[in-house]
Write a protein that holds these residues in place. Structure first.
Motif, PDB file in Angstrom:
ATOM      1  N   GLY A 148       9.372   0.646   2.352  1.00 16.10           N
ATOM      2  CA  GLY A 148      10.140   0.453   3.569  1.00 16.10           C
ATOM      3  C   GLY A 148       9.612   1.346   4.676  1.00 16.10           C
ATOM      4  O   GLY A 148       9.157   2.463   4.426  1.00 16.10           O
ATOM      5  N   ALA A 149       9.660   0.865   5.907  1.00 14.07           N
ATOM      6  CA  ALA A 149       9.187   1.683   7.016  1.00 14.07           C
ATOM      7  C   ALA A 149      10.049   2.932   7.189  1.00 14.07           C
ATOM      8  O   ALA A 149       9.556   3.993   7.570  1.00 14.07           O
ATOM      9  N   VAL A 150      11.337   2.803   6.919  1.00 15.57           N
ATOM     10  CA  VAL A 150      12.249   3.947   6.936  1.00 15.57           C
ATOM     11  C   VAL A 150      12.881   4.077   5.555  1.00 15.57           C
ATOM     12  O   VAL A 150      13.454   3.123   5.027  1.00 15.57           O
ATOM     13  N   ARG A 151      12.743   5.228   4.979  1.00 14.87           N
ATOM     14  CA  ARG A 151      13.324   5.527   3.667  1.00 14.87           C
ATOM     15  C   ARG A 151      14.497   6.479   3.845  1.00 14.87           C
ATOM     16  O   ARG A 151      14.404   7.448   4.599  1.00 14.87           O
ATOM     17  N   VAL A 152      15.594   6.206   3.155  1.00 17.66           N
ATOM     18  CA  VAL A 152      16.695   7.159   3.046  1.00 17.66           C
ATOM     19  C   VAL A 152      16.498   7.886   1.728  1.00 17.66           C
ATOM     20  O   VAL A 152      16.748   7.321   0.658  1.00 17.66           O
ATOM     21  N   PRO A 153      16.003   9.128   1.770  1.00 15.13           N
ATOM     22  CA  PRO A 153      15.706   9.837   0.527  1.00 15.13           C
ATOM     23  C   PRO A 153      16.972  10.240  -0.205  1.00 15.13           C
ATOM     24  O   PRO A 153      18.009  10.515   0.401  1.00 15.13           O
ATOM     25  N   SER A 154      16.880  10.290  -1.528  1.00 13.65           N
ATOM     26  CA  SER A 154      17.976  10.841  -2.305  1.00 13.65           C
ATOM     27  C   SER A 154      18.089  12.332  -2.014  1.00 13.65           C
ATOM     28  O   SER A 154      17.085  13.008  -1.761  1.00 13.65           O
ATOM     29  N   THR A 155      19.317  12.839  -2.031  1.00 15.10           N
ATOM     30  CA  THR A 155      19.560  14.230  -1.667  1.00 15.10           C
ATOM     31  C   THR A 155      19.476  15.133  -2.897  1.00 15.10           C
ATOM     32  O   THR A 155      19.413  14.672  -4.033  1.00 15.10           O
ATOM     33  N   PHE A 156      19.518  16.434  -2.651  1.00 17.13           N
ATOM     34  CA  PHE A 156      19.456  17.417  -3.727  1.00 17.13           C
ATOM     35  C   PHE A 156      20.861  17.915  -4.065  1.00 17.13           C
ATOM     36  O   PHE A 156      21.665  18.194  -3.166  1.00 17.13           O
ATOM     37  N   THR A 167       9.440  -3.931   9.134  1.00 21.60           N
ATOM     38  CA  THR A 167      10.598  -3.215   9.691  1.00 21.60           C
ATOM     39  C   THR A 167      11.763  -3.288   8.712  1.00 21.60           C
ATOM     40  O   THR A 167      12.812  -3.856   9.006  1.00 21.60           O
ATOM     41  N   ALA A 168      11.559  -2.704   7.557  1.00 23.75           N
ATOM     42  CA  ALA A 168      12.585  -2.692   6.512  1.00 23.75           C
ATOM     43  C   ALA A 168      12.964  -1.245   6.208  1.00 23.75           C
ATOM     44  O   ALA A 168      12.169  -0.328   6.419  1.00 23.75           O
ATOM     45  N   TRP A 169      14.181  -1.065   5.697  1.00 26.03           N
ATOM     46  CA  TRP A 169      14.616   0.265   5.279  1.00 26.03           C
ATOM     47  C   TRP A 169      15.308   0.140   3.920  1.00 26.03           C
ATOM     48  O   TRP A 169      15.752  -0.936   3.529  1.00 26.03           O
ATOM     49  N   GLY A 170      15.391   1.258   3.218  1.00 22.10           N
ATOM     50  CA  GLY A 170      16.095   1.241   1.948  1.00 22.10           C
ATOM     51  C   GLY A 170      16.150   2.618   1.322  1.00 22.10           C
ATOM     52  O   GLY A 170      15.419   3.528   1.728  1.00 22.10           O
ATOM     53  N   PRO A 171      17.002   2.789   0.311  1.00 17.73           N
ATOM     54  CA  PRO A 171      17.121   4.078  -0.367  1.00 17.73           C
ATOM     55  C   PRO A 171      15.930   4.307  -1.298  1.00 17.73           C
ATOM     56  O   PRO A 171      15.684   3.510  -2.211  1.00 17.73           O
ATOM     57  N   ASP A 172      15.188   5.347  -1.042  1.00 19.64           N
ATOM     58  CA  ASP A 172      14.013   5.685  -1.844  1.00 19.64           C
ATOM     59  C   ASP A 172      13.056   4.504  -2.009  1.00 19.64           C
ATOM     60  O   ASP A 172      12.383   4.375  -3.035  1.00 19.64           O
ATOM     61  N   ASN A 173      12.996   3.654  -0.986  1.00 19.11           N
ATOM     62  CA  ASN A 173      12.063   2.528  -0.994  1.00 19.11           C
ATOM     63  C   ASN A 173      10.794   2.967  -0.263  1.00 19.11           C
ATOM     64  O   ASN A 173      10.771   3.063   0.968  1.00 19.11           O
ATOM     65  N   ARG A 174       9.743   3.208  -1.007  1.00 22.54           N
ATOM     66  CA  ARG A 174       8.510   3.723  -0.415  1.00 22.54           C
ATOM     67  C   ARG A 174       7.627   2.633   0.179  1.00 22.54           C
ATOM     68  O   ARG A 174       6.539   2.913   0.652  1.00 22.54           O
ATOM     69  N   VAL A 199      16.817  -2.905   1.935  1.00 22.89           N
ATOM     70  CA  VAL A 199      15.873  -3.676   1.133  1.00 22.89           C
ATOM     71  C   VAL A 199      15.617  -2.890  -0.150  1.00 22.89           C
ATOM     72  O   VAL A 199      15.166  -1.740  -0.098  1.00 22.89           O
ATOM     73  N   LEU A 200      15.878  -3.510  -1.279  1.00 21.81           N
ATOM     74  CA  LEU A 200      15.782  -2.832  -2.569  1.00 21.81           C
ATOM     75  C   LEU A 200      14.569  -3.277  -3.376  1.00 21.81           C
ATOM     76  O   LEU A 200      14.471  -2.971  -4.569  1.00 21.81           O
ATOM     77  N   VAL A 201      13.663  -3.996  -2.718  1.00 23.98           N
ATOM     78  CA  VAL A 201      12.406  -4.425  -3.338  1.00 23.98           C
ATOM     79  C   VAL A 201      11.294  -4.170  -2.331  1.00 23.98           C
ATOM     80  O   VAL A 201      11.543  -3.761  -1.189  1.00 23.98           O
ATOM     81  N   SER A 254       0.817  -1.225   0.000  1.00 25.95           N
ATOM     82  CA  SER A 254       0.000   0.000   0.000  1.00 25.95           C
ATOM     83  C   SER A 254       0.845   1.266   0.000  1.00 25.95           C
ATOM     84  O   SER A 254       0.324   2.361   0.139  1.00 25.95           O
ATOM     85  N   TRP A 255       2.165   1.113  -0.117  1.00 21.25           N
ATOM     86  CA  TRP A 255       3.094   2.237  -0.072  1.00 21.25           C
ATOM     87  C   TRP A 255       2.972   3.001   1.251  1.00 21.25           C
ATOM     88  O   TRP A 255       3.228   4.198   1.323  1.00 21.25           O
ATOM     89  N   SER A 256       2.574   2.290   2.291  1.00 21.03           N
ATOM     90  CA  SER A 256       2.483   2.915   3.609  1.00 21.03           C
ATOM     91  C   SER A 256       3.461   2.283   4.586  1.00 21.03           C
ATOM     92  O   SER A 256       3.613   2.779   5.695  1.00 21.03           O
ATOM     93  N   SER A 257       4.107   1.206   4.167  1.00 25.68           N
ATOM     94  CA  SER A 257       5.076   0.427   4.943  1.00 25.68           C
ATOM     95  C   SER A 257       4.356  -0.488   5.921  1.00 25.68           C
ATOM     96  O   SER A 257       3.454  -0.068   6.634  1.00 25.68           O
ATOM     97  N   ALA A 258       4.744  -1.740   5.918  1.00 25.58           N
ATOM     98  CA  ALA A 258       4.130  -2.714   6.820  1.00 25.58           C
ATOM     99  C   ALA A 258       5.160  -3.629   7.469  1.00 25.58           C
ATOM    100  O   ALA A 258       4.799  -4.509   8.229  1.00 25.58           O
TER     101      ALA A 258
END
Length: 456
Positions: free
Chosen positions: A326-334, A317-324, A380-382, A311-315
């Motif tokens: 994942g419960a925690v996302r590491v966003p790409s920077t500007f 305890t996973a994290w990842g780069p720009d993984n929507r 997590v990249l998926v 649901s793109w709301s996270s369900a």
């Protein structure tokens, strides 16, 4: 208009009189996540800035259905004071001759009350400072615009699709007024677009120091609802105001800085995805406590309609780069500011939360990760929901609670979060939320939608 930090009571009164304010609201957010308050007339404002306004201690045992719970220390006897923070004084552009401030709950002796959510966040900010950190944060909120049918139910404002200019057109007048109202209050708007759900909007505001970020979330919610009402519309920040539509998130973005606020300590150009070891320790603490933390960040019965896999709301305890997912996302920077834009995002959060409890709980969890030098594991990249159960188990990825009841049980069993809350606040929050679980479990979806749509 806002009164800046360091302003005296005299400056607040002068600002209120210049704006022809009659009533000043003293706002607090309770354990049910509902923003409540009392108001003083302008003639009594100077005294009330010091004395506050009286409030029965029982109000922190009131749930979102206005059902008072039996909590030791929160009965019919006893009073606290709602003492406003002058730095938060804001003239309300959507309410005639009105202004507001957020408040601290204080004892009759003037001390912070142990069951005050804002005091809880202040304690976690102090704990971060002891660890050499200052925290910046922002709540990134979605909300749904609706119209009320003759039978008392609600329908979405439109049937537009995600990011569509049709959605921008149908909501243009009200959203222009929302943005203008936020600007007048000194709340900087960053982005706006129609979201996936019918009538759903996303409007993000700029980050601020942690306490100010929570205060801004209170004013954001009040502004969105207040402006919409003046347009004959209803704005709901409930997690799932329309069960068949996308849910409303209230993602928390945070970054860790040195105590002077000059250097982002989460940034390391040599680190994976530009994140420092400190940043990963903090993320690991959040993930470790997340099954309990969601009781604070996703705190309503309705929250768990949204917090579902795929649901793109996270369900998980996973994290990842720009993984929507994942419960925690590491966003790409500007590119224009790699260091300044390095942050992490908690997606398992929605706008029905008390922002002081949610952000305070996140800090307590993250600081525990820093103290214990926890590691978050491999990214997590998926979509974590697509991984086999065996792989999730091997990687320590667990499903977040699927009901409010389960989340509350996890919170009650988490010694770090309950110790941070303190005995009275933890006991009251759990009692209030357990009563809501019991009440809504006995009713149908229409009852649930009605009360969550209107309360949030």
């Amino acid at each position: 208009m806002s009164v800046r930090s360091g302003s005296s009571a005299r400056r607040v009164v002068q600002a209120a009189r210049r704006a022809s304010v009659r009533l000043v609201r003293f706002l607090y957010t309770d354990n049910g996540g509902v923003t409540r308050g009392k108001a003083t007339h302008i003639d009594g404002l100077a005294a009330r800035l010091t004395d506050g306004i009286g409030l029965t201690v029982a109000m922190q045992a009131m749930n979102m259905l206005d059902q008072l719970q039996r909590v030791e220390g929160m009965g019919p006897v006893g009073e606290i004071r709602l003492v406003p923070d002058p730095d938060t004084f804001t003239v309300l552009p959507y309410a005639p001759h009105a202004a507001a401030m957020t408040v601290d709950m204080r004892t009759l002796e003037g001390e912070p009350w142990v069951a005050c959510p804002r005091a809880f966040l202040k304690r976690q900010i102090a704990a971060a400072a002891t660890a050499g950190l200052s925290v910046r944060a922002a709540f990134e909120c979605e909300f749904s615009l609706g119209v009320r049918r003759p039978d008392g139910t609600w329908a979405p404002l439109d049937e537009s699709v995600c990011f569509s200019t049709v959605g921008m057109t149908t909501a243009a007048t009200v959203m222009d007024d929302v943005v203008a109202a936020l600007e007048v209050q000194g709340i900087e708007v960053e982005q706006y677009y129609p979201e996936l759900g019918h009538g759903q909007q996303e409007l993000s505001i700029r980050h601020a120091p942690a306490l100010a970020a929570a205060d801004r979330q209170v004013f954001f919610r009040e502004t969105v609802r207040g402006v919409a009402f003046r347009h004959g519309l209803y704005a709901s920040l409930a997690p799932k105001p329309f069960p068949d539509q996308a849910g409303n998130g209230g993602h928390i973005h945070w970054s860790l800085w040195d105590r002077a606020g000059r250097r982002n300590l989460m940034y390391d150009p040599r680190g994976r995805y530009g994140m420092s070891a400190l940043g990963y320790h903090f993320i690991a603490g959040v993930l470790a406590h997340l099954p309990a933390l969601v009781a604070l960040t996703c705190p309503t019965f309705n929250s768990y309609r949204r917090l579902q896999p795929h649901s793109w709301s996270s369900a998980y305890t996973a994290w990842g780069p720009d993984n929507r997912e994942g419960a925690v996302r590491v966003p790409s920077t500007f590119a224009s500011d790699r260091a300044g834009s390095t942050n992490a995002e908690l997606k398992a959060s929605d706008p029905s939360c008390n922002p002081y409890l949610a952000l305070g709980g996140l800090l307590a969890a993250g600081l525990d990760g820093v103290a214990r030098k926890l590691q978050p594991g491999e990214p997590v990249l998926v979509d974590p929901g697509d991984l086999p159960d065996s792989e999730r188990a091997a990687r320590g990825i667990v499903r977040l609670p699927s009901t409010l009841e389960e989340a509350l049980d996890r919170l009650a069993a988490d010694p770090v979060l309950t110790a941070a809350l303190g005995p009275l606040l933890a006991r009251a929050f759990l009692a209030v939320k357990r009563s809501e679980w019991q009440a809504f479990s006995k009713e149908d979806a229409a009852f649930e939608t009605k009360h969550h749509f209107w309360k949030f």
